[in-house]
Design a protein around this motif. Structure first.
Motif, PDB file in Angstrom:
ATOM      1  N   GLU A 119      34.409 -27.606  62.114  1.00 51.79           N
ATOM      2  CA  GLU A 119      34.265 -29.054  62.279  1.00 51.79           C
ATOM      3  C   GLU A 119      35.620 -29.716  62.501  1.00 51.79           C
ATOM      4  O   GLU A 119      35.767 -30.579  63.366  1.00 51.79           O
ATOM      5  CB  GLU A 119      33.590 -29.665  61.047  1.00 51.79           C
ATOM      6  N   GLN A 120      36.626 -29.302  61.734  1.00 50.28           N
ATOM      7  CA  GLN A 120      37.962 -29.864  61.914  1.00 50.28           C
ATOM      8  C   GLN A 120      38.517 -29.497  63.283  1.00 50.28           C
ATOM      9  O   GLN A 120      39.187 -30.300  63.928  1.00 50.28           O
ATOM     10  CB  GLN A 120      38.900 -29.352  60.825  1.00 50.28           C
ATOM     11  N   GLU A 121      38.246 -28.288  63.732  1.00 49.90           N
ATOM     12  CA  GLU A 121      38.712 -27.868  65.047  1.00 49.90           C
ATOM     13  C   GLU A 121      38.059 -28.698  66.147  1.00 49.90           C
ATOM     14  O   GLU A 121      38.699 -29.081  67.126  1.00 49.90           O
ATOM     15  CB  GLU A 121      38.397 -26.385  65.243  1.00 49.90           C
ATOM     16  N   PHE A 122      36.774 -28.992  65.980  1.00 46.87           N
ATOM     17  CA  PHE A 122      36.065 -29.817  66.961  1.00 46.87           C
ATOM     18  C   PHE A 122      36.642 -31.227  67.001  1.00 46.87           C
ATOM     19  O   PHE A 122      36.852 -31.787  68.076  1.00 46.87           O
ATOM     20  CB  PHE A 122      34.569 -29.879  66.625  1.00 46.87           C
ATOM     21  N   ASN A 123      36.905 -31.819  65.834  1.00 46.94           N
ATOM     22  CA  ASN A 123      37.452 -33.174  65.766  1.00 46.94           C
ATOM     23  C   ASN A 123      38.914 -33.228  66.196  1.00 46.94           C
ATOM     24  O   ASN A 123      39.384 -34.255  66.650  1.00 46.94           O
ATOM     25  CB  ASN A 123      37.323 -33.737  64.354  1.00 46.94           C
ATOM     26  N   GLY A 124      39.629 -32.142  66.037  1.00 44.65           N
ATOM     27  CA  GLY A 124      41.040 -32.088  66.387  1.00 44.65           C
ATOM     28  C   GLY A 124      41.919 -32.268  65.164  1.00 44.65           C
ATOM     29  O   GLY A 124      41.540 -32.900  64.181  1.00 44.65           O
ATOM     30  N   ALA A 125      43.108 -31.715  65.219  1.00 49.18           N
ATOM     31  CA  ALA A 125      44.017 -31.749  64.082  1.00 49.18           C
ATOM     32  C   ALA A 125      44.488 -33.166  63.763  1.00 49.18           C
ATOM     33  O   ALA A 125      44.654 -33.515  62.599  1.00 49.18           O
ATOM     34  CB  ALA A 125      45.223 -30.850  64.347  1.00 49.18           C
TER      35      ALA A 125
ATOM     36  N   HIS B   6      45.726 -35.771  59.982  1.00 52.12           N
ATOM     37  CA  HIS B   6      46.556 -36.974  59.911  1.00 52.12           C
ATOM     38  C   HIS B   6      45.760 -38.275  59.879  1.00 52.12           C
ATOM     39  O   HIS B   6      46.310 -39.338  59.675  1.00 52.12           O
ATOM     40  CB  HIS B   6      47.528 -37.004  61.092  1.00 52.12           C
ATOM     41  N   ARG B   7      44.465 -38.176  60.134  1.00 55.15           N
ATOM     42  CA  ARG B   7      43.571 -39.344  60.135  1.00 55.15           C
ATOM     43  C   ARG B   7      43.964 -40.377  61.199  1.00 55.15           C
ATOM     44  O   ARG B   7      43.840 -41.569  60.990  1.00 55.15           O
ATOM     45  CB  ARG B   7      43.528 -40.015  58.767  1.00 55.15           C
ATOM     46  N   ILE B   8      44.470 -39.879  62.335  1.00 55.45           N
ATOM     47  CA  ILE B   8      44.773 -40.754  63.470  1.00 55.45           C
ATOM     48  C   ILE B   8      44.141 -40.145  64.709  1.00 55.45           C
ATOM     49  O   ILE B   8      43.783 -38.979  64.733  1.00 55.45           O
ATOM     50  CB  ILE B   8      46.289 -40.935  63.696  1.00 55.45           C
ATOM     51  N   THR B   9      43.986 -40.931  65.747  1.00 49.72           N
ATOM     52  CA  THR B   9      43.440 -40.409  66.994  1.00 49.72           C
ATOM     53  C   THR B   9      44.213 -40.988  68.171  1.00 49.72           C
ATOM     54  O   THR B   9      44.802 -42.059  68.074  1.00 49.72           O
ATOM     55  CB  THR B   9      41.937 -40.747  67.117  1.00 49.72           C
ATOM     56  N   ALA B  10      44.192 -40.261  69.248  1.00 48.54           N
ATOM     57  CA  ALA B  10      44.881 -40.712  70.450  1.00 48.54           C
ATOM     58  C   ALA B  10      43.981 -41.575  71.314  1.00 48.54           C
ATOM     59  O   ALA B  10      44.449 -42.257  72.210  1.00 48.54           O
ATOM     60  CB  ALA B  10      45.378 -39.508  71.249  1.00 48.54           C
TER      61      ALA B  10
ATOM     62  N   PRO C 127      41.116 -44.626  71.344  1.00 51.00           N
ATOM     63  CA  PRO C 127      40.546 -45.681  70.516  1.00 51.00           C
ATOM     64  C   PRO C 127      39.034 -45.582  70.328  1.00 51.00           C
ATOM     65  O   PRO C 127      38.513 -45.997  69.321  1.00 51.00           O
ATOM     66  CB  PRO C 127      40.904 -46.980  71.238  1.00 51.00           C
ATOM     67  N   GLU C 128      38.318 -45.008  71.298  1.00 51.39           N
ATOM     68  CA  GLU C 128      36.873 -44.926  71.157  1.00 51.39           C
ATOM     69  C   GLU C 128      36.440 -43.950  70.068  1.00 51.39           C
ATOM     70  O   GLU C 128      35.320 -43.999  69.597  1.00 51.39           O
ATOM     71  CB  GLU C 128      36.196 -44.561  72.484  1.00 51.39           C
ATOM     72  N   ARG C 129      37.312 -43.072  69.633  1.00 51.86           N
ATOM     73  CA  ARG C 129      36.994 -42.143  68.537  1.00 51.86           C
ATOM     74  C   ARG C 129      37.531 -42.632  67.204  1.00 51.86           C
ATOM     75  O   ARG C 129      37.450 -41.946  66.204  1.00 51.86           O
ATOM     76  CB  ARG C 129      37.565 -40.769  68.836  1.00 51.86           C
ATOM     77  N   GLU C 130      38.113 -43.798  67.176  1.00 54.71           N
ATOM     78  CA  GLU C 130      38.690 -44.359  65.947  1.00 54.71           C
ATOM     79  C   GLU C 130      37.590 -44.611  64.913  1.00 54.71           C
ATOM     80  O   GLU C 130      36.536 -45.139  65.224  1.00 54.71           O
ATOM     81  CB  GLU C 130      39.415 -45.670  66.270  1.00 54.71           C
ATOM     82  N   THR C 131      37.843 -44.204  63.704  1.00 49.55           N
ATOM     83  CA  THR C 131      36.875 -44.431  62.613  1.00 49.55           C
ATOM     84  C   THR C 131      37.516 -45.286  61.548  1.00 49.55           C
ATOM     85  O   THR C 131      38.734 -45.369  61.439  1.00 49.55           O
ATOM     86  CB  THR C 131      36.434 -43.099  61.987  1.00 49.55           C
ATOM     87  N   ASN C 132      36.709 -45.926  60.752  1.00 46.59           N
ATOM     88  CA  ASN C 132      37.231 -46.729  59.650  1.00 46.59           C
ATOM     89  C   ASN C 132      37.223 -45.897  58.378  1.00 46.59           C
ATOM     90  O   ASN C 132      36.187 -45.533  57.892  1.00 46.59           O
ATOM     91  CB  ASN C 132      36.356 -47.982  59.446  1.00 46.59           C
ATOM     92  N   TRP C 133      38.381 -45.594  57.859  1.00 43.57           N
ATOM     93  CA  TRP C 133      38.490 -44.774  56.657  1.00 43.57           C
ATOM     94  C   TRP C 133      38.590 -45.663  55.478  1.00 43.57           C
ATOM     95  O   TRP C 133      39.217 -46.222  54.931  1.00 43.57           O
ATOM     96  CB  TRP C 133      39.686 -43.824  56.742  1.00 43.57           C
TER      97      TRP C 133
END
Length: 59
Positions: free
Chosen positions: A36-42, A47-51, A53-59
């Motif tokens: 699952e982590q591999e699918f979502n990306g490191a 790091h709880r960040i994304t490159a 914006p459409e995949r941005e989640t509210n933590w």
């Protein structure tokens, strides 16, 4: 000849040391993410960040 011998010795020491560190890390903390982590990306998993914006989640 002594320079060649010492160069080969240094390469051997580096290989043995690198293998030992790699093996220690692999056996203690692991080197791969789970599926699952591999699918979502490191970035998102660790790091709880994304490159993107459409995949941005509210933590």
């Amino acid at each position: 000849m002594p320079q060649l011998l010492m160069t080969m010795l240094a390469i051997g020491i580096a290989l043995v040391g690198g293998t030992a560190v790699y093996g220690l890390l692999k056996s203690t903390v692991g080197l791969r993410l789970d599926r699952e982590q591999e699918f979502n990306g490191a970035d998102l998993s660790i790091h709880r960040i994304t490159a993107t914006p459409e995949r941005e989640t509210n933590w």
